[in-house]
Motif scaffolding. Structure first.
Motif, PDB file in Angstrom:
ATOM      1  N   PRO A 192       0.809  -1.220   0.000  1.00 21.31           N
ATOM      2  CA  PRO A 192       0.000   0.000   0.000  1.00 21.31           C
ATOM      3  C   PRO A 192       0.842   1.269   0.000  1.00 21.31           C
ATOM      4  CG  PRO A 192      -0.105  -1.098   2.134  1.00 21.31           C
ATOM      5  CD  PRO A 192       0.549  -2.050   1.192  1.00 21.31           C
ATOM      6  N   ARG A 193       2.012   1.232   0.614  1.00 24.08           N
ATOM      7  CA  ARG A 193       2.901   2.401   0.579  1.00 24.08           C
ATOM      8  C   ARG A 193       3.361   2.651  -0.851  1.00 24.08           C
ATOM      9  NH1 ARG A 193       6.951   0.890   5.645  1.00 24.08           N
ATOM     10  NH2 ARG A 193       5.375  -0.131   6.923  1.00 24.08           N
ATOM     11  N   PHE A 194       3.721   1.562  -1.534  1.00 28.17           N
ATOM     12  CA  PHE A 194       4.153   1.665  -2.926  1.00 28.17           C
ATOM     13  C   PHE A 194       3.042   2.278  -3.786  1.00 28.17           C
ATOM     14  CE2 PHE A 194       4.182  -0.150  -7.191  1.00 28.17           C
ATOM     15  CZ  PHE A 194       5.471   0.153  -7.630  1.00 28.17           C
ATOM     16  N   ASN A 195       1.832   1.771  -3.629  1.00 26.39           N
ATOM     17  CA  ASN A 195       0.708   2.277  -4.415  1.00 26.39           C
ATOM     18  C   ASN A 195       0.471   3.754  -4.165  1.00 26.39           C
ATOM     19  OD1 ASN A 195       0.237  -0.247  -5.547  1.00 26.39           O
ATOM     20  ND2 ASN A 195      -1.205  -0.853  -3.941  1.00 26.39           N
ATOM     21  N   ALA A 196       0.646   4.188  -2.916  1.00 29.33           N
ATOM     22  CA  ALA A 196       0.448   5.597  -2.586  1.00 29.33           C
ATOM     23  C   ALA A 196       1.488   6.485  -3.261  1.00 29.33           C
ATOM     24  CB  ALA A 196       0.510   5.783  -1.070  1.00 29.33           C
ATOM     25  N   LEU A 197       2.698   5.973  -3.433  1.00 30.69           N
ATOM     26  CA  LEU A 197       3.785   6.774  -4.001  1.00 30.69           C
ATOM     27  C   LEU A 197       3.761   6.836  -5.516  1.00 30.69           C
ATOM     28  CD1 LEU A 197       6.659   5.584  -1.651  1.00 30.69           C
ATOM     29  CD2 LEU A 197       5.674   7.886  -1.727  1.00 30.69           C
ATOM     30  N   VAL A 198       3.216   5.815  -6.176  1.00 29.51           N
ATOM     31  CA  VAL A 198       3.269   5.785  -7.645  1.00 29.51           C
ATOM     32  C   VAL A 198       1.933   6.111  -8.296  1.00 29.51           C
ATOM     33  CG1 VAL A 198       5.121   4.077  -7.590  1.00 29.51           C
ATOM     34  CG2 VAL A 198       2.756   3.306  -7.868  1.00 29.51           C
ATOM     35  N   ARG A 199       0.877   6.265  -7.518  1.00 31.50           N
ATOM     36  CA  ARG A 199      -0.422   6.496  -8.138  1.00 31.50           C
ATOM     37  C   ARG A 199      -0.447   7.853  -8.846  1.00 31.50           C
ATOM     38  NH1 ARG A 199      -3.482   6.497  -2.357  1.00 31.50           N
ATOM     39  NH2 ARG A 199      -2.843   8.557  -1.599  1.00 31.50           N
ATOM     40  N   LYS A 200      -1.417   7.981  -9.758  1.00 33.94           N
ATOM     41  CA  LYS A 200      -1.490   9.156 -10.630  1.00 33.94           C
ATOM     42  C   LYS A 200      -1.604  10.453  -9.843  1.00 33.94           C
ATOM     43  CE  LYS A 200      -1.811   8.095 -14.409  1.00 33.94           C
ATOM     44  NZ  LYS A 200      -0.764   7.665 -15.361  1.00 33.94           N
ATOM     45  N   GLU A 201      -2.332  10.420  -8.727  1.00 35.16           N
ATOM     46  CA  GLU A 201      -2.490  11.642  -7.942  1.00 35.16           C
ATOM     47  C   GLU A 201      -1.159  12.148  -7.414  1.00 35.16           C
ATOM     48  OE1 GLU A 201      -6.368   9.313  -7.424  1.00 35.16           O
ATOM     49  OE2 GLU A 201      -4.230   8.880  -7.624  1.00 35.16           O
ATOM     50  N   THR A 202      -0.303  11.237  -6.974  1.00 34.21           N
ATOM     51  CA  THR A 202       1.002  11.643  -6.462  1.00 34.21           C
ATOM     52  C   THR A 202       1.876  12.186  -7.587  1.00 34.21           C
ATOM     53  OG1 THR A 202       0.859   9.940  -4.741  1.00 34.21           O
ATOM     54  CG2 THR A 202       3.035  10.879  -5.169  1.00 34.21           C
ATOM     55  N   CYS A 203       1.861  11.517  -8.741  1.00 32.38           N
ATOM     56  CA  CYS A 203       2.630  12.004  -9.893  1.00 32.38           C
ATOM     57  C   CYS A 203       2.169  13.405 -10.288  1.00 32.38           C
ATOM     58  CB  CYS A 203       2.479  11.053 -11.077  1.00 32.38           C
ATOM     59  SG  CYS A 203       3.272   9.446 -10.857  1.00 32.38           S
ATOM     60  N   ALA A 204       0.850  13.624 -10.277  1.00 29.69           N
ATOM     61  CA  ALA A 204       0.324  14.945 -10.626  1.00 29.69           C
ATOM     62  C   ALA A 204       0.724  15.995  -9.594  1.00 29.69           C
ATOM     63  CB  ALA A 204      -1.202  14.871 -10.738  1.00 29.69           C
ATOM     64  N   GLU A 205       0.761  15.609  -8.335  1.00 27.54           N
ATOM     65  CA  GLU A 205       1.187  16.524  -7.274  1.00 27.54           C
ATOM     66  C   GLU A 205       2.636  16.959  -7.479  1.00 27.54           C
ATOM     67  OE1 GLU A 205       2.281  15.440  -2.844  1.00 27.54           O
ATOM     68  OE2 GLU A 205       0.119  15.545  -3.062  1.00 27.54           O
ATOM     69  N   VAL A 206       3.502  16.005  -7.805  1.00 26.71           N
ATOM     70  CA  VAL A 206       4.904  16.320  -8.088  1.00 26.71           C
ATOM     71  C   VAL A 206       4.993  17.219  -9.315  1.00 26.71           C
ATOM     72  CG1 VAL A 206       7.141  15.358  -8.749  1.00 26.71           C
ATOM     73  CG2 VAL A 206       5.754  14.207  -7.012  1.00 26.71           C
ATOM     74  N   ALA A 207       4.183  16.917 -10.331  1.00 26.52           N
ATOM     75  CA  ALA A 207       4.184  17.726 -11.557  1.00 26.52           C
ATOM     76  C   ALA A 207       3.793  19.169 -11.265  1.00 26.52           C
ATOM     77  CB  ALA A 207       3.231  17.111 -12.578  1.00 26.52           C
ATOM     78  N   ARG A 208       2.809  19.355 -10.400  1.00 28.98           N
ATOM     79  CA  ARG A 208       2.397  20.720 -10.044  1.00 28.98           C
ATOM     80  C   ARG A 208       3.525  21.453  -9.321  1.00 28.98           C
ATOM     81  NH1 ARG A 208      -2.268  17.885  -8.334  1.00 28.98           N
ATOM     82  NH2 ARG A 208      -3.925  18.005  -9.886  1.00 28.98           N
ATOM     83  N   ASP A 209       4.208  20.747  -8.426  1.00 27.45           N
ATOM     84  CA  ASP A 209       5.327  21.369  -7.718  1.00 27.45           C
ATOM     85  C   ASP A 209       6.397  21.855  -8.695  1.00 27.45           C
ATOM     86  OD1 ASP A 209       4.057  20.782  -5.348  1.00 27.45           O
ATOM     87  OD2 ASP A 209       5.286  19.025  -4.877  1.00 27.45           O
ATOM     88  N   LEU A 210       6.552  21.123  -9.805  1.00 28.76           N
ATOM     89  CA  LEU A 210       7.559  21.455 -10.823  1.00 28.76           C
ATOM     90  C   LEU A 210       7.095  22.522 -11.799  1.00 28.76           C
ATOM     91  CD1 LEU A 210       9.138  18.102 -12.094  1.00 28.76           C
ATOM     92  CD2 LEU A 210      10.376  20.094 -11.224  1.00 28.76           C
ATOM     93  N   GLY A 211       5.815  22.824 -11.799  1.00 24.17           N
ATOM     94  CA  GLY A 211       5.279  23.731 -12.805  1.00 24.17           C
ATOM     95  C   GLY A 211       5.207  23.069 -14.178  1.00 24.17           C
ATOM     96  N   LEU A 212       5.005  21.746 -14.195  1.00 22.90           N
ATOM     97  CA  LEU A 212       5.000  21.015 -15.454  1.00 22.90           C
ATOM     98  C   LEU A 212       3.850  21.441 -16.363  1.00 22.90           C
ATOM     99  CD1 LEU A 212       5.720  17.225 -15.845  1.00 22.90           C
ATOM    100  CD2 LEU A 212       3.881  18.296 -17.122  1.00 22.90           C
ATOM    101  N   GLY A 213       2.698  21.737 -15.780  1.00 23.13           N
ATOM    102  CA  GLY A 213       1.552  22.129 -16.590  1.00 23.13           C
ATOM    103  C   GLY A 213       1.812  23.341 -17.455  1.00 23.13           C
ATOM    104  N   GLU A 214       2.676  24.217 -16.986  1.00 25.70           N
ATOM    105  CA  GLU A 214       2.968  25.449 -17.736  1.00 25.70           C
ATOM    106  C   GLU A 214       3.730  25.188 -19.026  1.00 25.70           C
ATOM    107  OE1 GLU A 214       5.124  27.804 -14.945  1.00 25.70           O
ATOM    108  OE2 GLU A 214       3.623  27.535 -13.370  1.00 25.70           O
ATOM    109  N   VAL A 215       4.432  24.057 -19.117  1.00 25.17           N
ATOM    110  CA  VAL A 215       5.256  23.781 -20.292  1.00 25.17           C
ATOM    111  C   VAL A 215       4.726  22.630 -21.137  1.00 25.17           C
ATOM    112  CG1 VAL A 215       7.347  24.730 -19.263  1.00 25.17           C
ATOM    113  CG2 VAL A 215       6.809  22.313 -18.929  1.00 25.17           C
ATOM    114  N   LEU A 216       3.568  22.078 -20.778  1.00 24.98           N
ATOM    115  CA  LEU A 216       2.964  21.021 -21.584  1.00 24.98           C
ATOM    116  C   LEU A 216       2.594  21.564 -22.961  1.00 24.98           C
ATOM    117  CD1 LEU A 216       0.472  18.934 -19.407  1.00 24.98           C
ATOM    118  CD2 LEU A 216       2.387  18.077 -20.750  1.00 24.98           C
ATOM    119  N   ARG A 217       2.834  20.773 -23.985  1.00 26.98           N
ATOM    120  CA  ARG A 217       2.442  21.135 -25.345  1.00 26.98           C
ATOM    121  C   ARG A 217       1.113  20.453 -25.629  1.00 26.98           C
ATOM    122  NH1 ARG A 217       7.060  19.397 -29.202  1.00 26.98           N
ATOM    123  NH2 ARG A 217       6.629  21.263 -30.428  1.00 26.98           N
TER     124      ARG A 217
END
Length: 229
Positions: free
Chosen positions: A74-99
């Motif tokens: 369950p710890r693994f699932n919490a770390l790799v699930r889409k919500e966590t990836c999206a959270e990291v992406a937001r921290d990076l400002g990834l949405g601003e550079v998506l094409r």
């Protein structure tokens, strides 16, 4: 290929200097704007999901050498699930550079959890293909930061936890109902109710049905597990 100024700034935030900058560009290219000469990020997403999984599995084993498989899963699932990836992406400002294609931009694609999570996985794969596993591992561990340390011993998502709570007491699975959908089409707000067959219910709001269901389940589980006088 030379990176644009915004993509160079993103690479700097990512902490990786691309020898093959076309990999980063591809990782940030959504299918809505792809063409025969402009490939999208779907294949990289597929690869990045596996690279992320291996890094997180290894990190969890190192973080808790006494944990059982049942505790680690369950710890693994919490770390790799889409919500966590999206959270990291937001921290990076990834949405601003998506094409993105025009249709996705008009419907708020830069804020969509699924698009952000997929692109984050694609970026991980881009680093892996550019410089190998150790480079990708270093980037992932830096971006995920102390999430590995903070992940709870029981990191099941709230819907799963609530369902298991109900089943342990001989109850059917909880029922989820969409109560309302407000806001513009590109930025909706969902109100979801969850109810047990014994009558207890809670509601929650979020920008996606899944997030609202999770929040409602969390609220109801917290209420049911609270000691009663």
């Amino acid at each position: 290929m030379k990176l644009s100024a915004e993509h160079r700034a993103f690479a700097a935030r990512l902490g990786h200097d691309f020898r093959r900058p076309e990999l980063l560009v591809r990782a940030l290219t959504h299918a809505s704007i792809a063409s025969p000469t402009r490939p999208d990020n779907q294949r990289l997403e597929f690869l990045g999901d596996r690279v992320l999984g291996l890094v997180m599995a290894e990190a969890l084993l190192m973080a808790d050498r006494a944990a059982t498989e049942g505790q680690l899963a369950p710890r693994f699932n919490a770390l790799v699930r889409k919500e966590t990836c999206a959270e990291v992406a937001r921290d990076l400002g990834l949405g601003e550079v998506l094409r993105l294609g025009r249709s996705e931009m008009l419907t708020g694609g830069r804020r969509k959890e699924a698009l952000l999570g997929d692109a984050m996985e694609a970026v991980i794969a881009a680093v892996y293909r550019d410089a190998g596993f150790e480079a990708a591992r270093a980037v992932v561990l830096t971006l995920w930061g102390d999430r590995v340390r903070r992940v709870k011993a029981d990191a099941r998502d709230p819907k799963t936890a609530l369902q298991e709570w109900a089943q342990a007491r001989g109850l059917p699975p909880p029922a989820y109902t969409e109560i309302a959908r407000d806001g513009p089409a590109h930025q909706p707000l969902f109100t979801i109710a969850v109810q047990l067959t014994t009558g207890e219910t809670e509601q929650a709001q979020a920008g996606s049905k899944r997030a609202a269901e999770q929040a409602a389940a969390r609220a109801l589980l917290t209420r049911m597990e609270k000691p009663h006088d």
